[in-house]
Design an enzyme around this catalytic site. Sequence first.
Site, PDB file in Angstrom:
ATOM      1  N   SER A 559     -39.663  40.882  18.843  1.00 45.23           N
ATOM      2  CA  SER A 559     -40.087  40.273  17.624  1.00 45.23           C
ATOM      3  C   SER A 559     -39.220  39.932  16.385  1.00 45.23           C
ATOM      4  O   SER A 559     -38.413  39.354  16.744  1.00 45.23           O
ATOM      5  CB  SER A 559     -41.249  41.289  17.293  1.00 45.23           C
ATOM      6  OG  SER A 559     -42.080  40.750  16.013  1.00 45.23           O
ATOM      7  N   ASP A 645     -50.387  34.584  22.023  1.00 44.65           N
ATOM      8  CA  ASP A 645     -49.712  35.571  20.867  1.00 44.65           C
ATOM      9  C   ASP A 645     -50.064  34.552  19.730  1.00 44.65           C
ATOM     10  O   ASP A 645     -49.629  33.595  19.299  1.00 44.65           O
ATOM     11  CB  ASP A 645     -48.152  35.483  21.090  1.00 44.65           C
ATOM     12  CG  ASP A 645     -47.765  36.530  20.411  1.00 44.65           C
ATOM     13  OD1 ASP A 645     -48.432  36.791  19.260  1.00 44.65           O
ATOM     14  OD2 ASP A 645     -46.642  37.136  20.477  1.00 44.65           O
ATOM     15  N   HIS A 690     -49.355  39.426  20.929  1.00 40.02           N
ATOM     16  CA  HIS A 690     -48.151  40.103  20.371  1.00 40.02           C
ATOM     17  C   HIS A 690     -48.305  41.541  20.891  1.00 40.02           C
ATOM     18  O   HIS A 690     -47.161  42.244  20.809  1.00 40.02           O
ATOM     19  CB  HIS A 690     -47.968  39.988  19.079  1.00 40.02           C
ATOM     20  CG  HIS A 690     -46.680  40.122  18.390  1.00 40.02           C
ATOM     21  ND1 HIS A 690     -45.563  39.110  18.817  1.00 40.02           N
ATOM     22  CD2 HIS A 690     -46.034  41.074  17.918  1.00 40.02           C
ATOM     23  CE1 HIS A 690     -44.432  39.603  18.215  1.00 40.02           C
ATOM     24  NE2 HIS A 690     -44.756  40.675  17.771  1.00 40.02           N
TER      25      HIS A 690
END
EC number: 3.4.21.-
Length: 727
Positions: A559, A645, A690
Amino acid sequence: MQQKTKLFLQALKYSIPHLGKCMQKQHLNHYNFADHYYNRIKLKKYHLTKCLQNKPKISELARNIPSRSFSCKDLQPVKQENEKPLPENMDAFEKVRTKLETQPQEEYEIINVEVKHGGFVYYQEGCCLVRSKDEEADNDNYEVLFNLEELKLDQPFIDCIRVAPDEKYVAAKIRTEDSEASTCVIIKLSDQPVMEASFPNVSSFEWVKDEEDEDVLFYTFQRNLRCHDVYRATFGDNKRNERFYTEKDPSYFVFLYLTKDSRFLTINIMNKTTSEVWLIDGLSPWDPPVLIQKRIHGVLYYVEHRDDELYILTNVGEPTEFKLMRTAADTPAIMNWDLFFTMKRNTKVIDLDMFKDHCVLFLKHSNLLYVNVIGLADDSVRSLKLPPWACGFIMDTNSDPKNCPFQLCSPIRSPKYYTYKFAEGKLFEETGHEDPITKTSRVLRLEAKSKDGKLVPMTVFHKTDSEDLQKKPLLIHVYGAYGMDLKMNFRPERRVLVDDGWILAYCHVRGGGELGLQWHADGRLTKKLNGLADLEACIKTLHGQGFSQPSLTTLTAFSAGGVLAGALCNCNPELLRAVTLEAPFLDVLNTMMDTTLPLTLEELEEWGNPSSDEKHKNYIKRYCPYQNIKPQHYPSVHITAYENDERVPLKGIVSYTEKLKEAISEHAKDTGEGYQAPNIILDIQPGGNHVIEDSHKKITAQIKFLYEELGLDSTSVFEDLKKYLKF
C-alpha cells in the site's frame, strides 16, 4: 475471542479510512479491517458445517494498513515484456502452490469473529451465524441463528457481531472478500430465530437500552468509502429508523465506540490529526448527545469511562504525545481535564484497556514492548518489560475484572498467550511446548543514523547458526506512513525464509508511528523525504555491519509503503536486487490532485494539497515514484494488484508499470548488447479488495520471484512451506 469490550485506541484512531477498512474490519495500531480494532479476536479451529459448502473466510491478524482508495474500471491486462518464462515442467513452487490450493480448507487455522455475551458465545460456523453455551464453545453443539446464504452473496463472512444487552437481538455485519460493501442483519433471538431487518453499507454499530427496556441500535452508514451519517433504529412492535447525526466536513469521518462498561456510546468525529467526541447516555439514548470538547486542529483525544469519570487519551499540551487525563463525566470540557499519567519520550501507545480497579496501557518504547498497569485506587504504576522476542500485541476479549489476557507475536513466532493477574501483581505466560524458533533464531534491535543524524530503529531476524551473514539473502520491510507501525504479526512464510538462511530486517522509518506522534509528523507532508533517507540509511547500515550485500538484498512493501519503496528504486536502485509490492500507492501527485476521488480530502493531512499549494506540489514531485521514473537500471519488480480493490489506484499501478518498462527499454537501448534487463511483473489478481487475506497462491508467487531473482535453490524452502502451511 470478541465481545463488546473492544480495542480502545485501535477502535478509534486506527479506524481511519485510509487504513484500508474504515468502519469495517481492522488491521490495529493500524490493522486489518476485519474489525481487528473493532473486535477482539482469538484463533479458533473452524468447523465446516453441512448446511453450507462455501469456503470460510481466512483473515490475517494485522492486515489493516493505511491505503489509498479508488475505484478502477476498464482495466486492461499489462503485457509482461520482461517477465521470464516459467519452466515447462512444474517446479517445486508450482507443486507447493497446487497442493495448498487443493487442500481441504478446514485444515487451516481461521481467524474467527467471536462474541461472548451472557452465557453464550456467538460466532461463525461454516456459513452460519451460530451460538453455543460458553462451556460448549469448542465442540459441535451449537444453535444456528442465521444462514448467510440467504443474502445470496459470493463467499460471505461475518465481519463483526454485536449482541443486544438483554440478548433479544444480535446484529452481524456480513461482507464478501470481493468488496468492502457490507450488510448488517438484525436477528431476533427466540426458539426460532428470524431476520428482523437488514441495513446496507453499515460500518460501526452498537446496542444500548433505553429507559423503557427497549433495544436501540446505533450505526454508521458508509457511502463511497466515507462514513458521515449516524442512524438509530428500534425493532419489534415499535420499529423506527432515523438519521441521528450527519458530519458535513468531508475531511472527517464518524465512528461509534461503546465504553467498556457500556455506560456511554461515543460518537467519534475524526480525521488524521483532529478529533471531536460526543457522549450518548447508555441509559437514556434518546436524550441529546453531550459534547466533550469541540474539535481543535491538531488535537486528538479518545474516551473511556469508569465510576462517573472519563479517562481521556490525548495529545493536548506539551509534549504533543499521548498522555492520559481524567475528568468528571458531568464536566467533560477540556479546561477540566487533569493530567493522570504521562508516557516516556518516544513511546507509542498501542492500546488501552479499562478495568474496575485498573487501567492497562500497552506500549512500545525503544522498539520494545511494555505493559503499564495503573492502580486507579492509589495511582500506583507497575511497568512490565515484555520478552525481547515480542514485536506485536494481539488483544484478547476480557470480561473478567481480575485478569488482563493478551497475546504476543513476532513475524517468525506464532502468538503466545499471557495473562496479567491483578491480585498477584504478576504476568503469567502460557505453558507448554516451547517454540523451537527461540533457539534457532536471533532477534536484534539495531539503529541506523539517517542523513540528518536521527537514529532510526530496525528489527532484524536471522538464524542463530548462520555463518558469513554477508553472503545471506536479505528481505527489507518498510511502510512509513499515516503514523502506523510496520506490520510485524506472525507470517509462516517469513519463518520459512529465516529457517532457510534469510535475514529479515524491519525498518521503522519516519512517517510511521513506532516512536510516537512526532515520529509520524517528521515523515509526512513536506517531511516525506525523511522516510526515504531513513530507508536508505537502514539498508546501508545493514550492509556496513555485515548483513548481506546489494546483489542479495530485496525489499517488500504494501500500500502506502510503495511510495518509499518506489522512490528508493528511482534514486538508489543499486542498493537492491529485487522488490515485491502489493497494492502499492505509486502515483501520489495525480492522485492527490484529483479531488473527485472519495478519500482525497481525508488524505491531505498526510500528503499535502498539490492542487492549491505550489509548495506541496513541488515537494511531491521530488519523491513521487511515478513522476521520477527515468532511463536507468532498476531492480526486478513484482507487483500484486487486485481487480476489485476500491482503495488503491489500480489505473495508477498499470500506468506506473508501463512507464517503468518503457524506461528500462530505453536504458537497454542506450546500454547496448548484453544488457540484462530486470524482470518487471504485474500480477493482477481477480476479485479481492485492498483488505483481502493473503492467499497461498500469492505467497508462493512472491517467494518464487525472490528466489529466482537471487538465483537461489528453492528445494528446501518449499518443503518447509508445506509444513508450516499445514498440508
